[in-house]
Design a protein around this motif. Structure first.
Motif: not given
Length: 87
Positions: A21-26, A28-29
Protein backbone atom coordinates in the motif's frame (compact mmCIF):
# COMPACT_ATOMS: atom_id res chain seq x y z
CA UNK A 1 -24.09 -2.50 18.60
CA UNK A 2 -22.05 0.71 18.38
CA UNK A 3 -19.45 -0.71 20.73
CA UNK A 4 -19.03 -3.71 18.45
CA UNK A 5 -18.30 -1.40 15.55
CA UNK A 6 -15.85 0.61 17.65
CA UNK A 7 -14.08 -2.60 18.68
CA UNK A 8 -13.85 -3.78 15.04
CA UNK A 9 -12.44 -0.43 13.93
CA UNK A 10 -9.92 -0.43 16.79
CA UNK A 11 -8.83 -3.94 15.85
CA UNK A 12 -8.45 -2.97 12.19
CA UNK A 13 -6.47 0.13 13.19
CA UNK A 14 -4.08 -1.96 15.28
CA UNK A 15 -3.38 -4.42 12.46
CA UNK A 16 -0.18 -3.87 10.44
CA UNK A 17 -0.70 -2.48 6.98
CA UNK A 18 0.36 -4.24 3.82
CA UNK A 19 3.71 -2.98 2.51
CA UNK A 20 2.32 -2.83 -1.06
CA UNK A 21 0.00 0.00 0.00
CA UNK A 22 2.96 2.35 0.45
CA UNK A 23 3.63 2.30 -3.31
CA UNK A 24 -0.01 2.53 -4.30
CA UNK A 25 -0.04 6.33 -4.65
CA UNK A 26 2.81 6.34 -7.16
CA UNK A 27 1.24 3.50 -9.15
CA UNK A 28 -2.14 5.26 -9.31
CA UNK A 29 -0.59 8.57 -10.38
CA UNK A 30 1.54 6.82 -13.03
CA UNK A 31 -1.57 5.09 -14.36
CA UNK A 32 -3.44 8.39 -14.53
CA UNK A 33 -0.55 10.06 -16.36
CA UNK A 34 -0.38 7.20 -18.86
CA UNK A 35 -4.13 7.39 -19.46
CA UNK A 36 -3.93 11.17 -19.97
CA UNK A 37 -1.11 10.69 -22.50
CA UNK A 38 -3.15 8.10 -24.39
CA UNK A 39 -6.16 10.43 -24.55
CA UNK A 40 -3.96 13.28 -25.78
CA UNK A 41 -2.44 11.06 -28.47
CA UNK A 42 -5.89 9.93 -29.66
CA UNK A 43 -7.15 13.51 -29.83
CA UNK A 44 -4.07 14.61 -31.77
CA UNK A 45 -4.45 11.73 -34.22
CA UNK A 46 -8.15 12.47 -34.70
CA UNK A 47 -7.41 16.16 -35.27
CA UNK A 48 -4.69 15.34 -37.82
CA UNK A 49 -7.06 12.99 -39.63
CA UNK A 50 -9.84 15.56 -39.76
CA UNK A 51 -7.41 18.20 -40.97
CA UNK A 52 -6.14 15.89 -43.73
CA UNK A 53 -9.68 15.06 -44.84
CA UNK A 54 -10.60 18.77 -44.83
CA UNK A 55 -7.58 19.76 -46.87
CA UNK A 56 -8.17 16.93 -49.35
CA UNK A 57 -11.82 17.85 -49.70
CA UNK A 58 -11.04 21.55 -50.18
CA UNK A 59 -8.34 20.70 -52.72
CA UNK A 60 -10.73 18.58 -54.74
CA UNK A 61 -13.49 21.19 -54.72
CA UNK A 62 -11.32 24.24 -55.45
CA UNK A 63 -8.48 23.28 -57.80
CA UNK A 64 -5.81 25.96 -58.19
CA UNK A 65 -5.37 25.65 -61.95
CA UNK A 66 -6.03 23.08 -64.64
CA UNK A 67 -3.24 20.59 -65.15
CA UNK A 68 -0.91 21.24 -68.10
CA UNK A 69 2.09 19.43 -69.45
CA UNK A 70 5.41 21.21 -69.24
CA UNK A 71 6.55 22.85 -72.52
CA UNK A 72 10.00 21.20 -72.25
CA UNK A 73 10.47 18.25 -74.60
CA UNK A 74 11.38 14.90 -73.18
CA UNK A 75 15.11 14.80 -72.81
CA UNK A 76 17.73 16.28 -70.60
CA UNK A 77 16.82 18.54 -67.75
CA UNK A 78 18.42 21.92 -67.20
CA UNK A 79 19.97 20.41 -64.08
CA UNK A 80 21.70 17.49 -65.85
CA UNK A 81 25.46 17.40 -65.15
CA UNK A 82 26.38 17.86 -68.82
CA UNK A 83 24.31 21.05 -69.04
CA UNK A 84 25.63 22.38 -65.75
CA UNK A 85 29.23 21.85 -66.89
CA UNK A 86 28.57 23.60 -70.22
CA UNK A 87 29.02 20.62 -72.52
Amino acid sequence: MMTDLDELLATARAMPTDARLADMDAAVMAGLAQRRDQITARRSLALAGLLAVGIGWAGSILPAAPAQAAPMPIGMSDYAPSRLLGQ
